[in-house]
Design a protein around this motif. Structure first.
Motif, mmCIF file in Angstrom:
data_model
loop_
_atom_site.group_PDB
_atom_site.id
_atom_site.type_symbol
_atom_site.label_atom_id
_atom_site.label_comp_id
_atom_site.label_asym_id
_atom_site.label_seq_id
_atom_site.Cartn_x
_atom_site.Cartn_y
_atom_site.Cartn_z
ATOM 1 N N GLY A 346 32.092 61.329 25.465
ATOM 2 C CA GLY A 346 32.900 62.282 25.779
ATOM 3 C C GLY A 346 32.687 63.636 25.147
ATOM 4 N N ILE A 347 31.719 63.877 24.039
ATOM 5 C CA ILE A 347 31.245 65.079 23.478
ATOM 6 C C ILE A 347 29.884 65.192 24.010
ATOM 7 C CG2 ILE A 347 31.264 66.392 21.279
ATOM 8 C CD1 ILE A 347 33.425 64.534 20.262
ATOM 9 N N GLU A 348 29.393 66.220 24.470
ATOM 10 C CA GLU A 348 28.016 66.288 24.982
ATOM 11 C C GLU A 348 27.189 66.614 23.714
ATOM 12 O OE1 GLU A 348 25.374 68.988 28.094
ATOM 13 O OE2 GLU A 348 27.805 69.514 27.973
ATOM 14 N N GLY A 431 22.858 70.872 13.122
ATOM 15 C CA GLY A 431 23.178 72.022 13.147
ATOM 16 C C GLY A 431 24.936 72.171 13.054
ATOM 17 N N ALA A 432 25.565 71.082 13.347
ATOM 18 C CA ALA A 432 26.957 70.923 13.391
ATOM 19 C C ALA A 432 27.713 69.434 13.471
ATOM 20 C CB ALA A 432 27.358 71.688 14.793
ATOM 21 N N VAL A 433 28.728 69.484 12.670
ATOM 22 C CA VAL A 433 29.200 68.352 12.472
ATOM 23 C C VAL A 433 30.726 68.268 12.739
ATOM 24 C CG1 VAL A 433 29.884 66.490 10.908
ATOM 25 C CG2 VAL A 433 27.481 67.441 10.823
ATOM 26 N N LEU A 434 31.292 67.369 13.640
ATOM 27 C CA LEU A 434 32.702 67.429 13.768
ATOM 28 C C LEU A 434 33.104 65.927 13.242
ATOM 29 C CD1 LEU A 434 35.377 68.212 14.819
ATOM 30 C CD2 LEU A 434 34.590 67.176 17.185
ATOM 31 N N SER A 435 34.266 65.618 12.346
ATOM 32 C CA SER A 435 34.729 64.689 11.755
ATOM 33 C C SER A 435 36.050 64.530 11.659
ATOM 34 C CB SER A 435 34.286 64.614 10.260
ATOM 35 O OG SER A 435 32.768 64.640 10.062
ATOM 36 N N ALA A 436 36.661 63.124 11.914
ATOM 37 C CA ALA A 436 38.114 63.076 11.799
ATOM 38 C C ALA A 436 38.275 61.882 11.196
ATOM 39 C CB ALA A 436 38.386 62.708 13.254
ATOM 40 N N PRO A 458 30.047 75.803 18.120
ATOM 41 C CA PRO A 458 31.662 75.589 17.927
ATOM 42 C C PRO A 458 31.884 74.371 18.519
ATOM 43 C CG PRO A 458 30.804 77.374 19.664
ATOM 44 C CD PRO A 458 29.574 76.847 19.112
ATOM 45 N N TRP A 459 33.135 73.847 18.000
ATOM 46 C CA TRP A 459 33.654 72.399 18.628
ATOM 47 C C TRP A 459 34.902 73.278 19.211
ATOM 48 C CZ3 TRP A 459 30.614 68.806 18.438
ATOM 49 C CH2 TRP A 459 29.538 68.544 17.514
ATOM 50 N N THR A 460 35.212 72.685 20.497
ATOM 51 C CA THR A 460 36.509 73.167 21.213
ATOM 52 C C THR A 460 37.602 72.328 20.826
ATOM 53 O OG1 THR A 460 36.053 71.561 23.008
ATOM 54 C CG2 THR A 460 35.001 73.570 23.291
#
Length: 731
Positions: A346-348, A431-436, A458-460
């Motif tokens: 779901g996240i490219e 370079g980028a991390v998205l965590s929940a 950037p994370w949408t």
């Protein structure tokens, strides 16, 4: 330029118009077709029989000679001229002999070179009655017998014609001025409009081309004007002509999407709007064409469609996981794997993983890691090894506790991820991390993270919401598994309690049988000792048997009492730093006499063979007792002349492991229960394994038995990684 007729000003009277501003070089403004007024002057002079005639125009303070016969073009003060008196009064004026008239005898026209003696004049009015000037006849000779009424009537007729002409030319000048202003405004608007704009004639040739059209298409105005749309691709010329057809009937076109070309040959989509330009008769005489570059709009539309498709795909992924949630407790690893795979799908361009936070722990332990290709990253891979147990990260933990998402567009520069920079982010080029966070209420259970290699990104909002939803599903799965484990543990505890209750009953029934042998031995040998004739050798032998039987009884009573105490409540632990290698050495040394008696070698892990486990917080006496009982069990079930192994190691993510190997029979589950069958007290190790298990469980660990190749067995005492102490610093 003809004179305009301004509105009356205060002090000029309701029927008089103030004159124009002075023209350059003292001349009145020029009027178109000025010879018409000169002819009027000649007609007036001829009809009156006078050598001079003039048309004057009124200024604010002066009178200007506009057209004249026999009189030079000059200006005079309104207060010092015959015509000024006519304009001021608005009435005809007849002066037979100016030299004899005290009102005018001193005028410059009388005393000067012109030497005027006779004057007759009437006002010139526009159709609205406003005074524009005067028409007059003059002579250097007096005319005492002039026919005033007839001459004035004649002049008024000629003055009326002059007034009409002046009004017409004034209106024409006003219209020309208005047209010029409109043309100027139109040009300003035309040039300022940011969209490409053009006008075309009825044949489609460009008649105007604004700067925006120059910028977008590349042709300068002088290159485009006079040509049929240079920006129209050759294959679309016929279609462009067809688009113009409805304009002839007054129709307009709005937002027709077509393709146009730039001077360099590149193409671009435009929205074309056209409206007809009408001539004075209302017929189409060309068109205005507005061309809007819709490249960005089409890209935005494509992006919106793609975004909708991505969101629909994410919804399907979430729905699939949610539908499988009833099976999450039974297949927690599979559920967490599907969550990580869904994050990648779901996240490219990301790797994704799920970490949990064990009860009482402060380090996140990796449960599953999936690469950007959708395949699971194996445990032996460097990235998996680096992420197996995240370093202690109080700042990251606090950030996860504070929000539903933790988007780090620049992972290396984000202070919330500083604790991961050296061990993971920098070495692997993240370079980028998205965590929940995975949370149940206020309790943090773990984290779901997506990591992007390469530059910052950037994370949408959609990506953040999607990962947060996956974290919510992970929380449901972990909570379901935790509840299922609790229910299983409760069921097992109830079953174990029931078995123990039955075993205790059987134990009490069998207690007399278990105790009869040592008691009978004590009683029997005590009776024999009462014989005074018993030889000393026998007496010593019988005494030894009585002592052994008594020790056996004491050992049995001690084991039963301690087991009862452990089952009644967990012991209070005296926690302190404990080093495992010295503890194992002490246990082996204490067991050495028993091992030597049976010819058994106790094998320890050679120094330097593996890294020494770190120190841990534990109750040293209780832990030593547990290991001693495990080793004692191994010695007592191993065949003589055998070998028993004793070692310890620390596994990141799993904790401490103390291993005891032996060559005796395998231990089944019943071996770790205190009261499962009669004869428990009579087995070689007594209650050693149940006691060892209880002591290890008091530290939060567990005792397991495994079979090894070659018929050997292994007892494992596992202690949680949370007991590990950080290594001591230098010095």
């Amino acid at each position: 330029m003809p004179l305009a007729a301004p509105s009356p000003e205060p002090g000029t009277g309701p029927d008089r118009a103030p004159g124009p501003a002075p023209a350059p070089e003292g001349r009145p403004p020029a009027l178109a077709c000025e010879t018409r007024y000169e002819r009027l002057c000649r007609v007036a002079a001829a009809q009156l029989g006078l050598p001079m005639a003039a048309i004057t125009l009124a200024g604010d303070t002066e009178v200007w000679v506009h057209s004249a016969l026999g009189l030079p073009h000059l200006s005079m003060p309104r207060s010092a001229s015959f015509c000024g008196a006519v304009i001021e009064s608005g009435q005809p004026l007849l002066v037979p002999d100016a030299a004899l008239d005290p009102r005018y005898a001193g005028l410059p026209l009388v005393t000067g070179p012109t030497a005027i003696r006779f004057y007759i004049g009437v006002p010139i009015r526009d159709p609205a009655g406003r005074i524009l000037g005067s028409l007059c006849g003059l002579d250097t000779r007096p005319h005492p017998d002039a026919a005033a009424e007839q001459d004035i009537a004649l002049l008024e007729q000629i003055a009326a014609l002059a007034g009409e002409w002046l009004q017409q030319e004034t209106e024409a000048a006003r219209l020309r001025h208005r047209h010029a202003r409109l043309e100027q405004r139109y040009r300003a608007v035309f040039d300022a409009i940011p969209l490409p704009l053009a006008t075309i004639d009825p044949e489609g040739r460009v008649t105007a081309w604004n700067p925006a059209a120059e910028a977008v298409f590349g042709w300068r105005a002088e290159e485009a004007i006079g040509r049929f749309g240079p920006h129209v691709p050759p294959e679309q010329v016929a279609a462009a002509h067809a688009l113009r057809a409805p304009l002839g009937q007054g129709a307009t076109l709005v937002g027709v999407e077509v393709e146009r070309q730039r001077r360099d040959g590149s193409r671009l989509p435009v929205a074309l709007s056209m409206a007809p330009l009408l001539d004075g008769a209302g017929h189409a005489d060309g068109a205005v064409v507005v061309m809007e570059d819709i490249t960005a709009r089409q890209e935005a539309a494509r992006d919106a469609v793609a975004r909708l498709e991505r969101n629909a795909a994410r919804t399907r992924l979430l729905t699939g996981i949610a539908n499988a949630m009833p099976r999450a407790a039974a297949d927690l690893p599979g559920t967490l794997r599907r969550i990580a795979e869904a994050a990648v799908a779901g996240i490219e361009g990301v790797d994704a993983g799920v970490w949990d936070l064990p009860d009482g722990g402060d380090r996140f332990l990796l449960r599953i890691l999936v690469g950007a290709d959708g395949a699971e990253i194996p445990q032996g891979a460097p990235k998996h090894a680096a992420l197996a147990a995240l370093p202690e990260a109080p700042v990251l933990t606090a950030a996860l506790q504070a929000g539903r998402q933790l988007p780090a567009a620049d992972a290396l520069g984000d202070p919330r991820l500083a604790e991961l920079r050296r061990a993971y982010l920098a070495p692997f080029g993240i370079g980028a991390v998205l965590s929940a966070p995975i949370r149940v209420g206020a309790e943090l259970l773990g984290v779901v993270s997506a990591c992007s290699n390469g530059p910052a990104r950037p994370w949408t909002v959609e990506e953040q919401g999607f990962l947060a939803s996956l974290a919510d599903l992970a929380a449901l799965a972990l909570e379901a598994a935790r509840r299922a484990a609790a229910m299983t543990a409760l069921a097992e505890a109830a079953a174990r309690a029931e078995r123990a209750s039955r075993a205790k009953s059987e134990f009490l029934a069998a207690m007399s049988q278990e105790l009869r042998t040592p008691l009978n031995a004590i009683l029997g040998f005590a009776a024999l000792l009462s014989d005074a004739a018993l030889p000393a050798v026998r007496r010593e032998e019988y005494t030894a048997h009585i002592t052994a039987a008594g020790r056996q009884l004491i050992g049995l009573f001690q084991d039963v009492a301690e087991q009862a105490q452990l089952e009644g409540r967990m012991p209070a632990l005296d926690l302190a730093p404990v080093a495992l290698p010295p503890l194992l050495d002490a246990v082996a040394l204490a067991a050495a006499p028993e091992a030597a008696e049976r010819g058994i070698i106790i094998g320890m892990a050679p120094a330097g063979q593996a890294a020494a486990p770190p120190a841990l917080r534990a109750d040293a006496a209780r832990l030593r007792e547990a290991v001693s009982r495990l080793l004692a069990h191994a010695l007592r079930v191993s065949p003589p002349q055998g070998r028993v192994g004793l070692a310890a190691r620390f596994e990141p993510g799993r904790g401490f492991c103390i291993r005891v190997e032996h060559g005796g029979p395998a231990e089944g589950p019943a071996a770790f229960e205190a009261f499962l069958a009669p004869g428990m007290l009579a087995r070689p190790t007594g209650l050693g394994l149940p006691l060892a298990r209880a002591l290890v469980e008091a530290h939060g660990g567990q005792v397991l038995a495994e079979a090894l190749p070659g018929g050997r067995q292994m007892l494992l005492a596992r202690l949680p990684a949370s007991l590990a102490l950080p290594p001591a610093g230098p010095g």
